[in-house]
Enzyme design. Structure first.
Site, PDB file in Angstrom:
ATOM      1  CG  ASP A 198     -10.536   4.476   5.363  1.00  0.00           C
ATOM      2  OD1 ASP A 198      -9.947   5.234   5.974  1.00  0.00           O
ATOM      3  OD2 ASP A 198     -10.411   4.285   4.164  1.00  0.00           O
ATOM      4  CB  SER A 253      -7.008   5.597   6.638  1.00  0.00           C
ATOM      5  OG  SER A 253      -7.160   5.637   5.241  1.00  0.00           O
ATOM      6  CE  LYS A 271      -7.284   2.740   2.420  1.00  0.00           C
ATOM      7  NZ  LYS A 271      -8.011   4.050   2.786  1.00  0.00           N
ATOM      8  NE  ARG A 286      -8.178  11.609   7.278  1.00  0.00           N
ATOM      9  CZ  ARG A 286      -7.320  10.607   6.980  1.00  0.00           C
ATOM     10  NH1 ARG A 286      -7.763   9.374   6.679  1.00  0.00           N
ATOM     11  NH2 ARG A 286      -5.895  10.669   6.828  1.00  0.00           N
ATOM     12  CG  HIS A 336      -2.085   1.158   1.298  1.00  0.00           C
ATOM     13  ND1 HIS A 336      -3.387   0.826   0.600  1.00  0.00           N
ATOM     14  CD2 HIS A 336      -2.039   2.338   1.521  1.00  0.00           C
ATOM     15  CE1 HIS A 336      -3.845   1.937   0.804  1.00  0.00           C
ATOM     16  NE2 HIS A 336      -3.116   2.892   1.432  1.00  0.00           N
TER      17      HIS A 336
HETATM   18  N1  URA Z   1      -3.898   6.642   1.968  1.00  0.00           N
HETATM   19  C1  URA Z   1      -4.976   6.196   2.536  1.00  0.00           C
HETATM   20  O1  URA Z   1      -5.460   5.199   2.616  1.00  0.00           O
HETATM   21  N2  URA Z   1      -5.235   6.705   3.659  1.00  0.00           N
HETATM   22  C2  URA Z   1      -4.929   8.004   4.179  1.00  0.00           C
HETATM   23  O2  URA Z   1      -5.332   8.519   5.063  1.00  0.00           O
HETATM   24  C3  URA Z   1      -3.601   8.350   3.649  1.00  0.00           C
HETATM   25  C4  URA Z   1      -3.306   7.974   2.315  1.00  0.00           C
END
Ligand code: URA
Length: 433
Positions: A161, A183, A187, A168, A82
Site C-alpha cells: 500500500d 488501501s 491497513k 497514486r 480510520h
Molecule cells: N486514506 C487511505 O489510507 N488510503 C486511501 O487510498 C485514501 C485515504
C-alpha cells in the site's frame, strides 16, 4: 505471467483472477516491475474499476505483503478508527483519550498528511518531544501500561500500500473506490484491531465528493472487510467545511485539548460522540446511544478524558503541562487577521480552499520530504451560522514568513461566503452503517 498482459486485460475491463492479483501485488512489493507499468495498471483500474471479489483479493494480498500485528495479548479487545481524510480533522486526538477514559484500549497507527488533508502524526509531532516512532512492541507495552498509544505507520505494515499510495498520489489515481477501499481496509486489518469505525468523509475537503459516493465507498469497505472475516462500521459525514475552528498542526492539538475541557464546536461534538457511541456500545460499556453520550459527557466533566491525554503525552515523551500552557508549543512568527468587509452570517467556509491556504502558510507539504511548520495554520474566528459585523475578524492566519502569508490571504478570504439570513442548523453526520 507478464505485467503488460495484465495492464491490457484491465484496460479492456476484464476481471483479474486471484493468481493475477497476487502477482501484481508481489511485483509491487518486491519491486520487480517498473513504476510506469504499475502506474498504467492503476490508471486502468481507475477507469475500469474492480469487482468486489477482485477488491477483496487485492486487499488480502496487500495485507499479506507485510507484517500483521498480533494484539491478542491485550485483554478486552482493541478499538480502532480510520478517517478517509479531511481538513481540521482532529477526531482521533479527541477520541482516543475519551475511549481510554471509558476503559476501551486503543492501539492506533496513523499517517502523515496526504494531498491537501492533514495527518494525525504531524499534529502529534507538534507537541515538543512527543515520539510517534514507536515500534510494535513499544506500542503494545504502552497500551498495557496506560490503556492506549498511537504511533506512525511502520513501513513493514502493508508495504504494497505504501508503494501504491505514493504512485497514486502522483498519477491522479487516489480517488478510485476499489483503490481507496483496499488501501484503508488492508491497513486496518493488518493493524490487528477487533473493532474498527471508518470515518468516511465527502465534500470539497475530502477525496470523495458526494454523499452517494461516500455511501458506496463505505459499503465497499464494509463488504471487503466482511469477505476477509472482519466486521467494520462506517460513519459518513460532510467535509464541505473544516471541522471546528482550527486548521494547522499545533492549533488542532490546542482545539482537541479544549474539547476535553468541555469547549467545542457542534460539528466536532456530533462526529466524535457518534463514533464514540458506536464503540462504547460494541465494547458493552453502554447499552444504547443515550447511555453512551452521558458516559462521554461525564468523562469530560470529571476531567478523566483530559487526564488520559496527559498520560498519553507523558508516556510518549512530551510534557503534559502543555495541556495547561499553550505557549509551550512552537509559536508562529507572524499573524494576519482577515476582516469582514460587510455584515452577515457565515454561510460556508470551503474546506479545500482553507486547506490550500494552510499549505501555503507552511502547515502542509508539497512533497513527501518537505518540512512543515507546526505553528502555521488558520484560526476560524467565525464559523458556519455565526454573525459577523463589518470590520470584525473572521479568520487569523499564522506563519513564519511574510511571503507565505501574502500568498495565503486571497485563498483564505475566498473560502468564506456570507448570507443576510441566518443559515439553518447544520448537521454533519449523514449516515451510520
Ligand atoms: N486514506 C487511505 O489510507 N488510503 C486511501 O487510498 C485514501 C485515504
Amino acid at each position: 505471467m507478464r505485467f503488460v498482459d495484465l495492464i491490457e486485460k484491465k484496460k479492456k475491463g476484464f476481471e483479474h483472477t486471484k493468481e493475477e492479483i497476487d502477482f501484481i501485488v508481489s511485483s509491487v512489493t518486491n519491486e520487480t516491475v517498473p513504476d510506469y507499468q504499475i502506474s498504467a495498471w492503476l490508471m486502468a483500474v481507475y477507469f475500469q474499476g474492480m469487482t468486489e471479489t477482485e477488491t477483496a483479493y487485492f486487499t488480502d494480498a496487500i495485507i499479506k505483503s507485510g507484517d500483521i500485528i498480533d494484539l491478542t495479548s491485550i485483554k478486552g479487545g482493541i478499538a480502532d478508527k480510520h478517517s478517509t481524510g479531511g481538513v481540521g480533522d482532529k477526531i482521533t486526538i479527541i477520541l482516543l483519550p475519551l475511549l481510554a477514559a471509558c476503559g476501551i484500549p486503543v492501539a492506533k497507527l496513523s499517517g502523515k498528511g496526504l494531498g491537501h488533508t492533514g495527518g494525525t502524526i504531524d499534529k502529534l509531532e507538534s507537541i515538543p518531544g512527543f515520539r510517534t516512532d514507536l515500534n510494535i512492541e513499544e506500542l503494545i507495552a504502552k497500551v498495557k501500561e496506560i490503556g492506549f498509544a498511537i504511533a506512525s505507520q511502520t513501513k513493514k505494515l502493508t508495504p504494497a500500500d505504501g508503494k501504491l499510495y505514493a504512485l497514486r498520489d502522483v498519477t491522479a489515481t487516489v480517488d478510485s473506490m476499489p483503490l481507496i477501499a483496499s488501501s484503508v481496509v488492508s491497513k486496518k486489518i493488518a493493524s490487528g484491531a477487533d473493532f474498527v469505525v471508518l470515518d468516511v468523509k465527502y465534500g470539497s475537503g475530502a477525496f470523495i465528493k458526494t454523499e452517494k459516493e461516500a455511501e458506496k465507498l463505505s459499503q465497499l469497505m464494509i463488504d471487503t472487510a466482511s469477505k476477509l472475516g472482519r466486521k467494520f462500521n462506517a460513519v459518513i459525514s460532510s467535509m464541505d467545511q473544516p471541522l471546528g475552528r482550527m486548521v494547522g498542526n499545533s492549533l488542532e492539538i490546542e482545539e482537541s485539548i479544549d474539547f476535553l475541557k468541555g469547549v467545542c464546536t457542534p460539528d466536532i461534538k456530533e462526529l466524535t460522540y457518534e463514533i464514540s457511541a458506536l464503540t462504547l456500545i460494541h465494547f458493552k460499556k453502554a447499552k444504547d446511544k443515550n447511555e453512551a453520550f452521558s458516559k462521554i459527557d461525564s468523562v469530560i466533566k470529571n476531567g478523566q478524558a483530559l487526564m488520559c491525554l496527559k498520560k498519553l503525552i507523558k508516556s510518549q515523551g512530551g510534557n503534559p503541562d502543555i495541556t495547561e500552557d499553550y505557549s509551550l508549543f512552537k509559536q508562529p512568527g507572524i499573524s494576519y487577521e482577515i476582516k469582514a468587509d460587510k455584515e452577515g452570517y457565515v454561510k460556508n467556509i470551503d474546506a479545500y480552499k482553507t486547506a490550500h491556504a494552510c499549505k501555503l502558510l507552511g502547515a502542509g507539504r508539497e512533497k513527501k520530504t518537505d518540512d512543515i511548520d507546526y505553528s502555521a495554520g488558520i484560526k476560524l474566528n467565525k464559523i458556519y451560522g455565526e454573525y459577523v459585523k463589518k470590520g470584525e475578524t473572521v479568520a487569523t492566519l499564522y506563519s513564519d514568513s511574510t511571503d507565505k502569508l501574502l500568498s495565503a490571504i486571497p485563498e483564505a478570504k475566498s473560502a468564506f461566503e456570507f448570507s443576510k439570513d441566518k443559515p439553518v442548523e447544520r448537521k454533519i453526520v449523514y449516515r451510520v452503517i
